[in-house]
Design a protein around this motif. Sequence first.
Motif, PDB file in Angstrom:
ATOM      1  N   VAL A 183       0.854  -1.183   0.000  1.00  0.00           N
ATOM      2  CA  VAL A 183       0.000   0.000   0.000  1.00  0.00           C
ATOM      3  C   VAL A 183       0.889   1.232   0.000  1.00  0.00           C
ATOM      4  O   VAL A 183       2.004   1.200   0.549  1.00  0.00           O
ATOM      5  CB  VAL A 183      -0.925   0.001   1.243  1.00  0.00           C
ATOM      6  N   ALA A 184       0.441   2.296  -0.617  1.00  0.00           N
ATOM      7  CA  ALA A 184       1.194   3.540  -0.599  1.00  0.00           C
ATOM      8  C   ALA A 184       1.539   3.928   0.833  1.00  0.00           C
ATOM      9  O   ALA A 184       0.730   3.723   1.756  1.00  0.00           O
ATOM     10  CB  ALA A 184       0.385   4.658  -1.258  1.00  0.00           C
ATOM     11  N   ASP A 185       2.726   4.463   1.025  1.00  0.00           N
ATOM     12  CA  ASP A 185       3.195   4.799   2.370  1.00  0.00           C
ATOM     13  C   ASP A 185       2.163   5.614   3.150  1.00  0.00           C
ATOM     14  O   ASP A 185       1.920   5.358   4.336  1.00  0.00           O
ATOM     15  CB  ASP A 185       4.504   5.589   2.285  1.00  0.00           C
ATOM     16  N   ALA A 186       1.562   6.579   2.492  1.00  0.00           N
ATOM     17  CA  ALA A 186       0.627   7.474   3.178  1.00  0.00           C
ATOM     18  C   ALA A 186      -0.692   6.789   3.533  1.00  0.00           C
ATOM     19  O   ALA A 186      -1.444   7.293   4.377  1.00  0.00           O
ATOM     20  CB  ALA A 186       0.352   8.694   2.296  1.00  0.00           C
ATOM     21  N   ASP A 187      -0.976   5.653   2.902  1.00  0.00           N
ATOM     22  CA  ASP A 187      -2.285   5.013   3.076  1.00  0.00           C
ATOM     23  C   ASP A 187      -2.257   3.722   3.871  1.00  0.00           C
ATOM     24  O   ASP A 187      -3.313   3.151   4.152  1.00  0.00           O
ATOM     25  CB  ASP A 187      -2.888   4.703   1.699  1.00  0.00           C
ATOM     26  N   VAL A 188      -1.069   3.221   4.235  1.00  0.00           N
ATOM     27  CA  VAL A 188      -0.998   1.880   4.802  1.00  0.00           C
ATOM     28  C   VAL A 188      -1.764   1.762   6.115  1.00  0.00           C
ATOM     29  O   VAL A 188      -2.463   0.766   6.353  1.00  0.00           O
ATOM     30  CB  VAL A 188       0.469   1.414   4.960  1.00  0.00           C
ATOM     31  N   GLN A 189      -1.685   2.778   6.974  1.00  0.00           N
ATOM     32  CA  GLN A 189      -2.391   2.692   8.252  1.00  0.00           C
ATOM     33  C   GLN A 189      -3.905   2.731   8.061  1.00  0.00           C
ATOM     34  O   GLN A 189      -4.647   1.968   8.692  1.00  0.00           O
ATOM     35  CB  GLN A 189      -1.940   3.835   9.168  1.00  0.00           C
ATOM     36  N   THR A 190      -4.371   3.609   7.186  1.00  0.00           N
ATOM     37  CA  THR A 190      -5.811   3.726   6.935  1.00  0.00           C
ATOM     38  C   THR A 190      -6.369   2.452   6.318  1.00  0.00           C
ATOM     39  O   THR A 190      -7.434   1.964   6.708  1.00  0.00           O
ATOM     40  CB  THR A 190      -6.094   4.922   6.005  1.00  0.00           C
ATOM     41  N   GLU A 191      -5.646   1.904   5.335  1.00  0.00           N
ATOM     42  CA  GLU A 191      -6.114   0.690   4.674  1.00  0.00           C
ATOM     43  C   GLU A 191      -6.088  -0.501   5.631  1.00  0.00           C
ATOM     44  O   GLU A 191      -7.005  -1.341   5.620  1.00  0.00           O
ATOM     45  CB  GLU A 191      -5.264   0.396   3.441  1.00  0.00           C
ATOM     46  N   ALA A 192      -5.052  -0.595   6.448  1.00  0.00           N
ATOM     47  CA  ALA A 192      -4.992  -1.686   7.424  1.00  0.00           C
ATOM     48  C   ALA A 192      -6.142  -1.589   8.413  1.00  0.00           C
ATOM     49  O   ALA A 192      -6.750  -2.606   8.772  1.00  0.00           O
ATOM     50  CB  ALA A 192      -3.658  -1.658   8.157  1.00  0.00           C
ATOM     51  N   LEU A 193      -6.451  -0.385   8.844  1.00  0.00           N
ATOM     52  CA  LEU A 193      -7.562  -0.192   9.775  1.00  0.00           C
ATOM     53  C   LEU A 193      -8.887  -0.589   9.126  1.00  0.00           C
ATOM     54  O   LEU A 193      -9.729  -1.243   9.754  1.00  0.00           O
ATOM     55  CB  LEU A 193      -7.611   1.266  10.231  1.00  0.00           C
TER      56      LEU A 193
END
Length: 251
Positions: A183-193
């Motif tokens: 996932v794009a660095d900026a989106d990894v936390q949001t997508e994982a959540l």
Amino acid sequence: MDTTVRFEIDQQLGLLTLARPAANNACDPAFIDALAHAAQAATDADIGALLIRADGANFCVGADLKHLGALDGDLAEALDAMAVAFHRAIALLADLPIPVIGAVQGHAVGAGFGLALVCDQLLIAEGARFATGYARLGLSADAGVSFHLTRALGERQARSLLMVPRSIAAAEMLALGLADAIVADADVQTEALRRAHALADGPTGAFAAIKRLTRAALNQDFAAHLDLERHEIVALTRQPDAQQRIAAALG
């Protein structure tokens, strides 16, 4: 209260956050103790899934070398105590009957690599880098790294990654089957959540059975495994969750 590792609950989702960003979430005794407490809290909680994530630029760079370098006592004794506590924590996480999702950014090295490998699903940032790291220090492995790498890759590749502790980029992690998505660095936390919440709301009984089945498949013959599959699927049909989902599918 030690906040180097936090455990919180958001609806049906447990959130275990490595929260020592100034030290790149390196593992010293206090951090490991906090991880063990968080793992126990996750074990005791009524949750449908667990997300393991980290504050800061890096997921976890392994042992805190500054702490080890400042020791006055015996290094072997100190490492033994740290390994015992860390292994207690990671064993609890591995034994969870619910989906465990990992979100990794930056570097995951040594014990940090082991913490990532214990996850059932692993989402990694494009810029994430993984390494075993141990051989650089004249050491072997801990945190389940040799176990999970051997199970996933076979003896030869596992030995290679442990003996030559090079950096493994996100694309190679995916190609080796050690990660599930980049996932794009900026989106990894949001997508994982997002994915973790979806799993937390899913069929937890089926997920628990799936984890039991996939683990047992490595240690028994085909006939025995067929019997276990029959036992698990029949038991699930007696549960309200499966009954409701089957009824909905039948319209």
